[in-house]
Design a protein around this motif. Structure first.
Motif, PDB file in Angstrom:
ATOM      1  N   VAL A 227       0.843  -1.202   0.000  1.00 12.50           N
ATOM      2  CA  VAL A 227       0.000   0.000   0.000  1.00 12.50           C
ATOM      3  C   VAL A 227       0.872   1.244   0.000  1.00 12.50           C
ATOM      4  O   VAL A 227       0.595   2.221  -0.708  1.00 12.50           O
ATOM      5  CB  VAL A 227      -0.949  -0.001   1.212  1.00 12.50           C
ATOM      6  CG1 VAL A 227      -1.813   1.261   1.219  1.00 12.50           C
ATOM      7  CG2 VAL A 227      -1.814  -1.254   1.203  1.00 12.50           C
ATOM      8  N   PHE A 228       1.943   1.243   0.793  1.00 10.49           N
ATOM      9  CA  PHE A 228       2.867   2.376   0.831  1.00 10.49           C
ATOM     10  C   PHE A 228       3.493   2.611  -0.543  1.00 10.49           C
ATOM     11  O   PHE A 228       3.689   3.753  -0.966  1.00 10.49           O
ATOM     12  CB  PHE A 228       3.969   2.139   1.871  1.00 10.49           C
ATOM     13  CG  PHE A 228       3.569   2.441   3.285  1.00 10.49           C
ATOM     14  CD1 PHE A 228       3.844   3.674   3.848  1.00 10.49           C
ATOM     15  CD2 PHE A 228       2.911   1.491   4.059  1.00 10.49           C
ATOM     16  CE1 PHE A 228       3.484   3.956   5.160  1.00 10.49           C
ATOM     17  CE2 PHE A 228       2.552   1.767   5.353  1.00 10.49           C
ATOM     18  CZ  PHE A 228       2.832   3.000   5.918  1.00 10.49           C
ATOM     19  N   ASP A 229       3.814   1.524  -1.231  1.00  7.71           N
ATOM     20  CA  ASP A 229       4.442   1.653  -2.545  1.00  7.71           C
ATOM     21  C   ASP A 229       3.464   2.187  -3.597  1.00  7.71           C
ATOM     22  O   ASP A 229       3.834   2.981  -4.477  1.00  7.71           O
ATOM     23  CB  ASP A 229       4.976   0.296  -3.005  1.00  7.71           C
ATOM     24  CG  ASP A 229       6.149  -0.179  -2.161  1.00  7.71           C
ATOM     25  OD1 ASP A 229       6.793   0.693  -1.525  1.00  7.71           O
ATOM     26  OD2 ASP A 229       6.406  -1.391  -2.113  1.00  7.71           O
ATOM     27  N   GLU A 230       2.215   1.761  -3.495  1.00 10.20           N
ATOM     28  CA  GLU A 230       1.239   2.142  -4.507  1.00 10.20           C
ATOM     29  C   GLU A 230       0.638   3.521  -4.275  1.00 10.20           C
ATOM     30  O   GLU A 230       0.401   4.275  -5.227  1.00 10.20           O
ATOM     31  CB  GLU A 230       0.127   1.105  -4.555  1.00 10.20           C
ATOM     32  CG  GLU A 230      -0.882   1.339  -5.690  1.00 10.20           C
ATOM     33  CD  GLU A 230      -1.871   0.198  -5.808  1.00 10.20           C
ATOM     34  OE1 GLU A 230      -2.825   0.315  -6.601  1.00 10.20           O
ATOM     35  OE2 GLU A 230      -1.701  -0.817  -5.078  1.00 10.20           O
ATOM     36  N   TYR A 231       0.469   3.857  -2.999  1.00 11.99           N
ATOM     37  CA  TYR A 231      -0.143   5.153  -2.673  1.00 11.99           C
ATOM     38  C   TYR A 231       0.860   5.969  -1.846  1.00 11.99           C
ATOM     39  O   TYR A 231       1.010   5.732  -0.651  1.00 11.99           O
ATOM     40  CB  TYR A 231      -1.448   4.964  -1.889  1.00 11.99           C
ATOM     41  CG  TYR A 231      -2.469   4.124  -2.635  1.00 11.99           C
ATOM     42  CD1 TYR A 231      -3.252   4.672  -3.643  1.00 11.99           C
ATOM     43  CD2 TYR A 231      -2.620   2.773  -2.345  1.00 11.99           C
ATOM     44  CE1 TYR A 231      -4.190   3.906  -4.326  1.00 11.99           C
ATOM     45  CE2 TYR A 231      -3.544   1.986  -3.024  1.00 11.99           C
ATOM     46  CZ  TYR A 231      -4.330   2.557  -4.004  1.00 11.99           C
ATOM     47  OH  TYR A 231      -5.250   1.796  -4.690  1.00 11.99           O
ATOM     48  N   LYS A 232       1.543   6.867  -2.507  1.00  8.79           N
ATOM     49  CA  LYS A 232       2.615   7.626  -1.846  1.00  8.79           C
ATOM     50  C   LYS A 232       2.108   8.511  -0.726  1.00  8.79           C
ATOM     51  O   LYS A 232       2.848   8.861   0.176  1.00  8.79           O
ATOM     52  CB  LYS A 232       3.351   8.484  -2.891  1.00  8.79           C
ATOM     53  CG  LYS A 232       3.982   7.670  -4.016  1.00  8.79           C
ATOM     54  CD  LYS A 232       4.979   6.651  -3.483  1.00  8.79           C
ATOM     55  CE  LYS A 232       5.615   5.856  -4.606  1.00  8.79           C
ATOM     56  NZ  LYS A 232       6.584   4.830  -4.100  1.00  8.79           N
ATOM     57  N   SER A 233       0.846   8.900  -0.787  1.00 11.59           N
ATOM     58  CA  SER A 233       0.297   9.800   0.249  1.00 11.59           C
ATOM     59  C   SER A 233      -0.304   9.028   1.444  1.00 11.59           C
ATOM     60  O   SER A 233      -0.840   9.622   2.354  1.00 11.59           O
ATOM     61  CB  SER A 233      -0.784  10.692  -0.361  1.00 11.59           C
ATOM     62  OG  SER A 233      -1.858   9.906  -0.879  1.00 11.59           O
ATOM     63  N   PHE A 234      -0.182   7.682   1.410  1.00 14.22           N
ATOM     64  CA  PHE A 234      -0.808   6.875   2.462  1.00 14.22           C
ATOM     65  C   PHE A 234      -0.209   7.148   3.838  1.00 14.22           C
ATOM     66  O   PHE A 234      -0.904   7.136   4.841  1.00 14.22           O
ATOM     67  CB  PHE A 234      -0.669   5.387   2.123  1.00 14.22           C
ATOM     68  CG  PHE A 234      -1.290   4.464   3.158  1.00 14.22           C
ATOM     69  CD1 PHE A 234      -2.657   4.297   3.230  1.00 14.22           C
ATOM     70  CD2 PHE A 234      -0.486   3.767   4.045  1.00 14.22           C
ATOM     71  CE1 PHE A 234      -3.220   3.455   4.183  1.00 14.22           C
ATOM     72  CE2 PHE A 234      -1.032   2.918   4.997  1.00 14.22           C
ATOM     73  CZ  PHE A 234      -2.406   2.778   5.066  1.00 14.22           C
ATOM     74  N   THR A 235       1.096   7.423   3.877  1.00 14.21           N
ATOM     75  CA  THR A 235       1.761   7.672   5.156  1.00 14.21           C
ATOM     76  C   THR A 235       1.114   8.811   5.926  1.00 14.21           C
ATOM     77  O   THR A 235       0.899   8.706   7.130  1.00 14.21           O
ATOM     78  CB  THR A 235       3.255   7.986   4.934  1.00 14.21           C
ATOM     79  OG1 THR A 235       3.865   6.899   4.248  1.00 14.21           O
ATOM     80  CG2 THR A 235       3.968   8.207   6.265  1.00 14.21           C
TER      81      THR A 235
END
Length: 235
Positions: A227-235
């Motif tokens: 998920v972190f790799d696919e959605y950069k704004s997830f953090t």
């Protein structure tokens, strides 16, 4: 009369040393010391009997003679033994040592005067961490830490632990509470450790146990890396 203990007599018999009796304690002690030097062990005075304040017999034994009595507690429970002599020299310094049935040190906790003062002011929230393993045996080094009014990290207490079992944590939390000038903290963030959670529930039932944000983030990056790799704004 003065003579050998049974174990010493057996050894003497194997060396064909005759059974002996002595008129004085000193004569017996001198003879036993010579025998001990011959077979390479050291001597200690064992039990004796007195009459009219005069000794009438004495048993001498090897310094290693005798065994500790069996521990009556559960085999997994380490027996705490209070240590206060350092503490006598500086009442503002507190420490506790736990030993096993063989008198081997297992757990150590300490807190000095500065730590206690800081805890009195800033101890509402205490972070507890055991992730430090610097020695070659990998034994946990534990910290009780908080944040002061300058947003600086402050230490309330330290511990060297043998393991991370519920019994060890219970002993540590109880030792910490006894050393501190105020009650248990209102909130304590820790990592997700079942043994730690169980110990907190039994030792500090009024304290709110929460999971540390850092550990939550670490677990999130581990289990949700895709998920972190696919959605950069997830953090």
């Amino acid at each position: 009369m003065f003579g050998f203990s049974h174990a010493a007599y057996e050894s003497a018999y194997r060396l064909k040393t005759p059974d002996k009796e002595f008129d004085t304690e000193k004569d017996a002690y001198d003879f036993y010391n010579k025998y001990a030097a011959y077979v390479d062990f050291s001597v200690k005075k064992h039990n004796g009997h007195y009459k009219n304040k005069q000794i009438i017999d004495r048993v001498f034994a090897c310094s290693c003679e005798g065994n500790r009595k069996d521990d009556k507690s559960n085999d997994d429970v380490k027996r705490p033994r209070a240590q206060t002599r350092k503490q006598d020299e500086d009442p503002n310094f507190s420490y506790a040592i736990q030993v096993d049935i063989d008198d081997t040190v297992t757990n150590i906790f300490w807190s000095d005067a500065r730590m206690k003062i800081d805890y009195g002011h800033f101890g509402d929230v205490v972070c507890f961490d055991t992730t430090y393993r610097k020695n070659k045996e990998g034994r946990p080094f534990a910290l009780f830490a908080g944040v002061n009014h300058h947003k600086q990290t402050t230490i309330f207490g330290d511990a060297l632990l043998y393991d991370e079992t519920t019994k060890t944590f219970e002993w540590l939390f109880q030792s910490f509470a006894k050393a501190m000038p105020r009650e248990e903290p209102i909130t304590i963030p820790t990592d997700d450790d079942p043994a730690m959670a169980k110990a907190l529930a039994s030792s500090w039932p009024k304290t709110y146990h929460r999971l540390c944000v850092w550990h939550m983030y670490k677990n999130a990056t581990k289990h949700l890396s895709h998920v972190f790799d696919e959605y950069k704004s997830f953090t």
